[in-house]
Design a protein around this motif. Structure first.
Motif, PDB file in Angstrom:
ATOM      1  N   ALA A  89       0.867  -1.221  -0.097  1.00 42.67           N
ATOM      2  CA  ALA A  89       0.071  -0.027  -0.126  1.00 42.67           C
ATOM      3  C   ALA A  89       0.890   1.205   0.171  1.00 42.67           C
ATOM      4  N   ALA A  90       1.987   1.192   1.022  1.00 41.67           N
ATOM      5  CA  ALA A  90       2.860   2.288   0.905  1.00 41.67           C
ATOM      6  C   ALA A  90       3.523   2.592  -0.433  1.00 41.67           C
ATOM      7  N   THR A  91       3.768   1.536  -1.260  1.00 42.15           N
ATOM      8  CA  THR A  91       4.506   1.797  -2.445  1.00 42.15           C
ATOM      9  C   THR A  91       3.691   2.289  -3.453  1.00 42.15           C
ATOM     10  N   GLN A  92       2.359   1.784  -3.434  1.00 46.41           N
ATOM     11  CA  GLN A  92       1.075   2.403  -4.416  1.00 46.41           C
ATOM     12  C   GLN A  92       1.077   3.836  -4.296  1.00 46.41           C
ATOM     13  N   LEU A  93       1.160   4.200  -2.950  1.00 47.14           N
ATOM     14  CA  LEU A  93       0.962   5.781  -2.721  1.00 47.14           C
ATOM     15  C   LEU A  93       2.365   6.481  -3.150  1.00 47.14           C
ATOM     16  N   GLY A  94       3.494   5.774  -3.005  1.00 46.04           N
ATOM     17  CA  GLY A  94       4.892   6.148  -3.569  1.00 46.04           C
ATOM     18  C   GLY A  94       4.854   6.750  -5.032  1.00 46.04           C
ATOM     19  N   ILE A  95       4.132   5.790  -5.899  1.00 48.04           N
ATOM     20  CA  ILE A  95       4.146   5.773  -7.068  1.00 48.04           C
ATOM     21  C   ILE A  95       3.480   6.942  -7.524  1.00 48.04           C
ATOM     22  N   ALA A  96       2.433   7.191  -6.788  1.00 41.94           N
ATOM     23  CA  ALA A  96       1.514   8.246  -7.234  1.00 41.94           C
ATOM     24  C   ALA A  96       1.987   9.747  -6.904  1.00 41.94           C
ATOM     25  N   VAL A  97       2.986   9.891  -6.177  1.00 45.94           N
ATOM     26  CA  VAL A  97       3.307  11.165  -5.615  1.00 45.94           C
ATOM     27  C   VAL A  97       4.490  11.894  -6.687  1.00 45.94           C
ATOM     28  N   PRO A  98       4.065  12.829  -7.172  1.00 43.57           N
ATOM     29  CA  PRO A  98       5.137  13.563  -8.240  1.00 43.57           C
ATOM     30  C   PRO A  98       6.264  13.821  -7.361  1.00 43.57           C
ATOM     31  N   ASN A  99       7.573  13.670  -7.796  1.00 45.55           N
ATOM     32  CA  ASN A  99       8.770  13.757  -7.157  1.00 45.55           C
ATOM     33  C   ASN A  99       8.749  15.243  -6.778  1.00 45.55           C
ATOM     34  N   LEU A 147      13.655  12.877  -5.379  1.00 45.06           N
ATOM     35  CA  LEU A 147      13.782  11.905  -6.596  1.00 45.06           C
ATOM     36  C   LEU A 147      13.856  10.597  -6.459  1.00 45.06           C
ATOM     37  N   ALA A 148      14.207  10.064  -5.312  1.00 44.22           N
ATOM     38  CA  ALA A 148      14.579   8.594  -4.998  1.00 44.22           C
ATOM     39  C   ALA A 148      13.235   8.051  -4.648  1.00 44.22           C
ATOM     40  N   ALA A 149      12.337   8.560  -3.602  1.00 44.82           N
ATOM     41  CA  ALA A 149      11.276   7.954  -3.149  1.00 44.82           C
ATOM     42  C   ALA A 149      10.364   7.229  -4.071  1.00 44.82           C
ATOM     43  N   PRO A 150       9.942   7.992  -5.245  1.00 45.66           N
ATOM     44  CA  PRO A 150       8.794   7.337  -6.140  1.00 45.66           C
ATOM     45  C   PRO A 150       9.552   6.058  -6.861  1.00 45.66           C
ATOM     46  N   GLN A 151      10.846   6.411  -7.260  1.00 46.36           N
ATOM     47  CA  GLN A 151      11.620   5.387  -8.032  1.00 46.36           C
ATOM     48  C   GLN A 151      11.904   4.164  -7.127  1.00 46.36           C
ATOM     49  N   ALA A 152      11.965   4.235  -5.547  1.00 46.39           N
ATOM     50  CA  ALA A 152      12.046   3.141  -4.741  1.00 46.39           C
ATOM     51  C   ALA A 152      10.967   2.318  -4.630  1.00 46.39           C
ATOM     52  N   ALA A 153       9.724   3.195  -4.879  1.00 49.24           N
ATOM     53  CA  ALA A 153       8.496   2.286  -4.538  1.00 49.24           C
ATOM     54  C   ALA A 153       8.219   1.565  -5.828  1.00 49.24           C
ATOM     55  N   ILE A 154       8.676   2.095  -6.877  1.00 46.98           N
ATOM     56  CA  ILE A 154       8.595   1.085  -8.143  1.00 46.98           C
ATOM     57  C   ILE A 154       9.295  -0.074  -7.987  1.00 46.98           C
ATOM     58  N   LEU A 155      10.775   0.219  -7.738  1.00 46.46           N
ATOM     59  CA  LEU A 155      11.710  -0.818  -7.660  1.00 46.46           C
ATOM     60  C   LEU A 155      11.443  -1.880  -6.599  1.00 46.46           C
ATOM     61  N   ALA A 156      10.773  -1.573  -5.343  1.00 45.88           N
ATOM     62  CA  ALA A 156      10.519  -2.485  -4.299  1.00 45.88           C
ATOM     63  C   ALA A 156       9.598  -3.382  -4.696  1.00 45.88           C
ATOM     64  N   ARG A 157       8.432  -2.843  -5.594  1.00 45.40           N
ATOM     65  CA  ARG A 157       7.452  -3.535  -6.546  1.00 45.40           C
ATOM     66  C   ARG A 157       8.126  -4.731  -7.200  1.00 45.40           C
ATOM     67  N   VAL A 158       8.896  -4.210  -7.932  1.00 45.93           N
ATOM     68  CA  VAL A 158       9.468  -5.155  -8.974  1.00 45.93           C
ATOM     69  C   VAL A 158      10.239  -6.126  -8.275  1.00 45.93           C
ATOM     70  N   ALA A 159      11.072  -5.900  -7.136  1.00 44.58           N
ATOM     71  CA  ALA A 159      12.169  -6.698  -6.473  1.00 44.58           C
ATOM     72  C   ALA A 159      11.141  -7.687  -5.837  1.00 44.58           C
ATOM     73  N   ARG A 160       9.966  -7.480  -5.219  1.00 41.61           N
ATOM     74  CA  ARG A 160       9.182  -8.311  -4.624  1.00 41.61           C
ATOM     75  C   ARG A 160       8.707  -9.253  -5.465  1.00 41.61           C
ATOM     76  N   ALA A 161       8.115  -8.855  -6.661  1.00 44.76           N
ATOM     77  CA  ALA A 161       7.599  -9.859  -7.476  1.00 44.76           C
ATOM     78  C   ALA A 161       8.515 -10.887  -8.044  1.00 44.76           C
ATOM     79  N   ALA A 162       9.687 -10.404  -8.382  1.00 41.82           N
ATOM     80  CA  ALA A 162      10.789 -11.132  -8.788  1.00 41.82           C
ATOM     81  C   ALA A 162      11.218 -12.190  -7.855  1.00 41.82           C
ATOM     82  N   LEU A 163      11.386 -11.705  -6.652  1.00 41.44           N
ATOM     83  CA  LEU A 163      11.563 -12.513  -5.655  1.00 41.44           C
ATOM     84  C   LEU A 163      10.557 -13.739  -5.514  1.00 41.44           C
ATOM     85  N   ILE A 164       9.519 -13.173  -5.289  1.00 42.83           N
ATOM     86  CA  ILE A 164       8.549 -14.233  -5.261  1.00 42.83           C
ATOM     87  C   ILE A 164       8.259 -15.341  -6.209  1.00 42.83           C
ATOM     88  N   GLU A 165       8.318 -14.797  -7.392  1.00 41.06           N
ATOM     89  CA  GLU A 165       8.520 -15.651  -8.671  1.00 41.06           C
ATOM     90  C   GLU A 165       9.729 -16.775  -8.517  1.00 41.06           C
TER      91      GLU A 165
END
Lengths: 271, 314
Positions: free
Chosen positions: B134-144, B188-206
């Motif tokens: 949920a936190a990353t979903q919000l992070g993606i939506a915030v303009p840097n 700059l980093a926060a929205p990108q970190a949110a995207i990256l965390a989601r990708v890392a989680r999905a890749a790890l779970i796979e």
């Protein structure tokens, strides 16, 4: 129906509603300057207060929603309108000249972040909402072309396409009548996501002055104007920012929810 | 490996050439004459002609393109129309702000996202995972740039821990420079970190569903050990792809964020150049940024092969 889909749908409806409402009604004229009433807090007359020129913030947010929506709609429309046919064509003539050209052009455009395209266009034609649309639209073309090509290639291997070929249909008819309808789910989901990215891009462009020009209110420029007054009137920075966040969040949730709903593979995995 | 590098290198050079051609063509269909613009509407025709000759604008477009390419190869980016100083020097000063900012943000984003992705993947389906998502979903939506303004409001205006903007220059010391770049880098980093965390989680779970993870567990590793020792490395391909993509977003984003913090970087330079119609500067900065994006894509391709030797064969 997941909670995300419902929340996303509701936020999108709110966004769309605000944009449509601004066409017929705003509490005040967005361009009406009233210095005597500048920087007022929220009140019955001004629901979200006024800015440094005494303009009504709520009215500006409503019109800003319309500008955002229009820019994103046209930009994603350009991207899908050009990208999808290119992707279909590339897949239909796999390995051909068109395929090669589309793939190369895609790689090239991906090297130009949308902001750089906007900078180039602005340097030539000057800043305007139209140029922002074109910049975001160009950036969207390869996104749709690549997605369409990849998914269409897989569909061309399917038996129902072979059947259509045997029935004597040509590449164009097969692409339009059989491939495209099967891609609709995927494209709708992608369009939702590109839509939210387009809103962020439009906000960023108008923040640096490359988007909609005054007096048209836009969320990005409202933020830029609020910056010098952030210490005395943080409300002016909070309200447009929250509007952007809610719109983007709504579209993302809607996109994710739709993907789960439309993709049976994911649905089974969740159940 | 050599052959792989050679083909990749060739396509890199080709992309750069095509990109430079596109940039040149776009900027050279500009309506309006830079010389006339610089001298004003009342300038005498012979003065304009003299300036055109000085700037090389009287040459045919093809010759100017080749001269530009040749100059760039030698590190000569031409002379600014407005300031009459070499563009290379102006750009070099500005890169000293923009590049450290983008790298700082990239480091922050990776440092936040990978542990977060590991954490969420290890607790997938549980409350902690849902919270992170949920936190990353919000992070993606915030303009840097909005996040940047909020950071200024809280940490500069209210708490006074940081300056609201400006850059002391690296001459003031590394620490002072880093401090000035900290709030911009976080934004700059926060929205990108949110995207990256989601990708890392999905890749790890796979990856966690793979047989070798079961083997690792069977030979006695705990879930956490299997995750960090075996799953992480195998999940690196999508994570690297996104990190590579993010670099170009961070460079472009830096252009915007610099405006929030009044940092003297490439962004300030390019917007100033646009308003002054200093096209040599615009052309060179855009080329430089596109160059960086293409180069990073190339490096990510190389990194794939280092992470996964199987890819060398293709």
């Amino acid at each position: 129906m997941s909670r995300g889909l419902v929340t996303g749908g509701a936020l999108c409806a709110l966004f769309l509603g605000a944009a449509l409402l601004s066409l017929v009604w705003t509490p005040h004229d967005v361009a009406a300057i009233d210095i005597a009433a500048k920087l007022r807090g929220p009140s019955a007359a001004h629901w979200l207060g006024t800015d440094h020129f005494g303009r009504d913030l709520f009215s500006m947010i409503l019109v800003g929603a319309r500008v955002s929506l229009a820019v994103a709609l046209v930009a994603v429309g350009i991207g899908a309108g050009i990208g999808v046919p290119l992707g279909l064509l590339a897949a239909a003539r796999r390995g051909g000249v068109v395929d090669e050209l589309v793939t190369r052009a895609n790689d090239l455009v991906f090297a130009f972040p949308s902001l750089l395209i906007a900078i180039l266009i602005t340097a030539v034609f000057g800043p305007s909402a139209i140029n922002a649309i074109v910049a975001i639209g160009i950036f969207n073309i390869p996104v749709f072309a690549r997605l369409t090509r990849g998914a269409a290639l897989a569909l061309w291997q399917r038996d129902f396409v072979l059947a259509a070929r045997v029935a004597g249909k040509g590449e164009v008819r097969i692409s339009v009548e059989h491939i495209l309808p099967n891609l609709a789910d995927l494209l709708i989901v992608q369009a939702t996501i590109q839509f939210s990215l387009a809103i962020l891009a439009e906000a960023a462009l108008s923040y640096v002055g490359l988007g909609a020009q005054p007096p048209t209110p836009s969320w990005g420029r409202m933020l830029a104007e609020s910056q010098t007054m952030i210490a005395i009137a943080p409300r002016l920075a909070l309200v447009p920012g929250l509007a952007i966040v809610l719109a983007v969040l709504g579209l993302n949730l809607l996109g994710d929810g739709l993907r789960d709903l439309l993709d049976p593979r994911v649905r089974r995995a969740r159940a | 490996m050599i052959r792989y590098l050679a083909t990749r290198g060739l396509s890199l050079a080709l992309s750069l050439l095509v990109a430079s051609l596109v940039i040149f063509l776009v900027l050279n269909v500009v309506p309006g004459d830079p010389a006339r613009y610089m001298l004003g509407m009342n300038a005498r025709p012979d003065t304009v002609a003299a300036l055109r000759a000085e700037l090389g604008l009287d040459q045919p477009a093809a010759a100017r393109y080749l001269a530009w390419l040749g100059g760039m190869a030698r590190g000569d980016f031409g002379t600014s129309y407005t300031y009459r100083t070499p563009v290379a020097g102006m750009i070099l000063d500005r890169v000293g702000v923009s590049l450290p900012l983008a790298l700082y943000a990239l480091a922050l984003s990776t440092a936040i996202a990978i542990p977060l992705g590991l954490f969420a993947a290890a607790r997938r389906g549980r409350a902690a995972d849902t919270g992170v998502m949920a936190a990353t979903q919000l992070g993606i939506a915030v303009p840097n740039f909005w996040l940047a303004m909020l950071l200024v409001l809280v940490f500069a205006v209210r708490l006074r821990w940081f300056a609201a903007g400006g850059f002391p220059g690296w001459g003031a010391g590394i620490l002072a420079g880093m401090k000035a770049l900290t709030l911009p880098a976080i934004a700059l980093a926060a929205p990108q970190a949110a995207i990256l965390a989601r990708v890392a989680r999905a890749a790890l779970i796979e990856t966690l569903g793979e047989d070798f993870i079961r083997t690792a567990r069977a030979k006695g590793l705990t879930g956490g050990q299997a995750l960090t020792r075996h799953a992480l490395r195998n999940a690196m391909i999508p994570v690297l792809t996104i990190i590579g993509l993010q670099f170009s977003f961070l460079l472009a984003g830096a252009i915007i964020i610099e405006n929030v913090f009044f940092l003297p970087g490439l962004g300030r330079l390019v917007f100033q150049a646009i308003s002054q119609r200093d096209l040599v500067v615009v052309q060179s900065v855009v080329m430089l940024l596109v160059c960086a994006v293409i180069l990073v894509t190339f490096l990510v391709d190389i990194a794939y092969v280092l992470v996964d030797p199987r890819l060398r064969r293709t």
